[in-house]
Write an enzyme that holds these catalytic residues in place. Structure first.
Site, PDB file in Angstrom:
ATOM      1  N   GLN A   1       1.752   2.789  -5.871  1.00  0.00           N
ATOM      2  CA  GLN A   1       0.831   2.175  -6.843  1.00  0.00           C
ATOM      3  C   GLN A   1      -0.312   1.447  -6.135  1.00  0.00           C
ATOM      4  OE1 GLN A   1       0.295   2.022 -10.148  1.00  0.00           O
ATOM      5  NE2 GLN A   1       1.918   3.516 -10.520  1.00  0.00           N
TER       6      GLN A   1
ATOM      7  N   HIS B   1       5.533  -3.793 -13.246  1.00  0.00           N
ATOM      8  CA  HIS B   1       6.887  -3.520 -13.723  1.00  0.00           C
ATOM      9  C   HIS B   1       7.493  -4.882 -14.064  1.00  0.00           C
ATOM     10  CE1 HIS B   1      10.403  -1.246 -14.348  1.00  0.00           C
ATOM     11  NE2 HIS B   1      10.793  -0.982 -13.124  1.00  0.00           N
TER      12      HIS B   1
ATOM     13  N   GLU C   1      11.030  28.869 -16.607  1.00  0.00           N
ATOM     14  CA  GLU C   1      10.449  29.138 -17.921  1.00  0.00           C
ATOM     15  C   GLU C   1      10.040  27.816 -18.610  1.00  0.00           C
ATOM     16  OE1 GLU C   1      12.655  32.101 -20.106  1.00  0.00           O
ATOM     17  OE2 GLU C   1      11.676  31.476 -21.982  1.00  0.00           O
TER      18      GLU C   1
ATOM     19  N   TYR D   1       0.846  -1.199   0.000  1.00  0.00           N
ATOM     20  CA  TYR D   1       0.000   0.000   0.000  1.00  0.00           C
ATOM     21  C   TYR D   1       0.885   1.254   0.000  1.00  0.00           C
ATOM     22  CZ  TYR D   1      -4.600   2.070   0.390  1.00  0.00           C
ATOM     23  OH  TYR D   1      -5.770   2.738   0.110  1.00  0.00           O
TER      24      TYR D   1
ATOM     25  N   GLU E   1      15.878  31.070 -16.048  1.00  0.00           N
ATOM     26  CA  GLU E   1      16.270  30.712 -17.416  1.00  0.00           C
ATOM     27  C   GLU E   1      16.499  29.208 -17.575  1.00  0.00           C
ATOM     28  OE1 GLU E   1      16.134  32.544 -20.016  1.00  0.00           O
ATOM     29  OE2 GLU E   1      15.699  34.396 -18.932  1.00  0.00           O
TER      30      GLU E   1
ATOM     31  N   GLY F   1      11.186  -4.930  -2.141  1.00  0.00           N
ATOM     32  CA  GLY F   1      10.235  -5.612  -1.258  1.00  0.00           C
ATOM     33  C   GLY F   1       9.704  -6.892  -1.895  1.00  0.00           C
ATOM     34  N   GLN F   2       9.509  -6.881  -3.224  1.00  0.00           N
ATOM     35  CA  GLN F   2       9.017  -8.080  -3.925  1.00  0.00           C
ATOM     36  C   GLN F   2      10.002  -9.231  -3.778  1.00  0.00           C
ATOM     37  OE1 GLN F   2       7.929  -7.168  -8.020  1.00  0.00           O
ATOM     38  NE2 GLN F   2       6.742  -5.396  -7.368  1.00  0.00           N
TER      39      GLN F   2
END
Ligand SMILES: NC(=O)c1ccc[n+]([C@@H]2O[C@H](COP(=O)([O-])OP(=O)(O)OC[C@H]3O[C@@H](n4cnc5c(N)ncnc54)[C@H](OP(=O)(O)O)[C@@H]3O)[C@@H](O)[C@H]2O)c1
Length: 351
Positions: A41, A125, A249, A38, A245, A103-104
């Site tokens: 994503q 991913h 801008e 959590y 600059e 973590g995965q």
């Protein structure tokens, strides 16, 4: 599938017209969707699914109060719709694996033993699967392995859903055990709020994503901005002038024109002096950075970039270290000047 001409190359794209939400509901009617993680994503996709009428459960490490409590604040109820990672993975038939990439790798042994025949293991991913030699994330043969990767931050996944615009995503099937992997992928893609879905492979997605964020989107962007700012300061320009600059801008005017109608449109709406110089210097800059991009892509393919990510982000104090590096950027003269310049934007003037 709609066929769309991208500058001479025709590609196939799935649209939400041909795969409407009603079709996604039909395809997913017997599924139990479990979102693991959590962080960024996780909430974006879980809340969109919920608001689109799909029952969702969350799996989140309990001892870490912050994200667990965030899920509770967002309406998930411990023991009903909020569980440990293992329990949520066990209850789900579609497992949306949305822990951080490091973590995965860490949680994989737990998730792997919770998978059941015919489950869909879903990623946003290609990282864990493509770099399996490093992550050891090797799914069993009897599950689908699929991906929907939103082309934007998890925050935009949610914000765009709430403002009605949606987000575009790429999708891929890595392993099709059930022979329904593609329709499950497309249905989930639409259910999380994608407007258009671009086909890809896990490998192409992760190579382009890692290159893009290290390159133009983030790393290169910050690097060239700093180089120009430093030069202007060295040559005696004030911080406000150097920042205006270099950054202001661009973000307040020019990049908006690029987003609206392309680079030539932005050029066409600048002075002829600016156009001449930009056209002349564009080639010089391209030539200068092309070898750096070559090196970057090679390192991505060789697994050097992911090796560093896994090593650094697996450290127990990675958040503190990251915060230190970001604070260094925030507290540099350039970005402090930026804060002052932002406070002077016309819309921030005291009325
Ligand atoms: N961020 C984006 O906008 C974005 C965009 C496109 C794709 N993606 C992909 O989506 C996936 C999720 O990314 P994200 O950015 O949302 O991740 P994130 O915010 O970094 O994920 C944090 C989540 O991972 C958990 N986690 C981290 N280390 C863990 C561990 N060792 N064991 C168990 N849980 C752990 C966290 O819980 P704890 O509180 O327990 O740490 C939290 O739930 C990734 O594959 C990423 O590449 C992300």
């Amino acid at each position: 599938m709609a066929k769309i001409d991208f500058g001479g190359t025709v590609e196939e794209v799935i649209t939400s017209e041909e795969f409407p939400l009603s079709k996604a509901k039909e395809v997913l009617k017997n599924e139990k969707i479990a979102v693991l993680g959590y962080g960024v994503q996780g909430p974006g996709q879980a809340l969109n699914l919920k608001d689109n009428g799909f029952p969702v459960i969350i799996g989140q490490r309990e001892e870490e109060d912050f994200y667990w409590n965030k899920a509770i604040k967002d309406g998930f109820v411990p023991g009903e719709t909020l569980f440990s990672i293992e329990e949520a993975a066990r209850r789900g038939t579609m497992i949306l694996y949305l822990l951080s990439d490091a973590g995965q790798m860490a949680a994989w042994p737990t998730v792997k033993r919770s998978l059941k025949e015919g489950d869909a293991l879903y990623f946003s991913h290609g990282f864990s699967i493509v770099y399996k030699d490093q992550t050891k994330v090797i799914p069993p043969q009897n599950v689908d392995v699929i991906m929907v990767a939103p082309k934007g931050s998890g925050r935009s996944v949610r914000a765009n859903f709430l403002d009605g615009s949606g987000i575009n995503s790429s999708f891929a099937v890595f392993q099709d055990y059930t022979k329904r992997a593609k329709e499950r992928t497309l249905a989930l893609g639409i259910a999380i709020g994608s407007g258009y879905l671009f086909p890809t492979t896990f490998e192409k997605e992760v190579y382009s994503d890692l290159t893009g964020e290290r390159g133009v989107l983030m790393g290169c962007l910050a690097g060239v901005m700093e180089a120009q700012y430093d030069l202007l300061r060295k040559r005696g320009h004030s911080p406000s002038e150097a920042f205006n600059e270099t950054v202001e801008e661009l973000t307040q005017s020019l990049i908006r024109l690029v987003a609206e109608n392309g680079m030539d449109w932005m050029y066409a709406n600048c002075s002829t002096t600016a156009q001449r110089g930009a056209l002349d210097w564009k080639g010089r800059f391209k030539e200068a950075v092309a070898p750096v991009f070559e090196e970057l892509y090679e390192r991505v393919v060789a697994g050097e970039e992911t090796r560093i990510v896994l090593e650094v982000n697996s450290a127990p104090d990675y958040r503190e270290q990251l915060e230190k590096e970001l604070a260094q950027m925030r507290n540099s003269e350039m970005w402090k000047a930026g804060a002052a310049v932002r406070s002077l934007r016309p819309e921030n003037r005291k009325k």
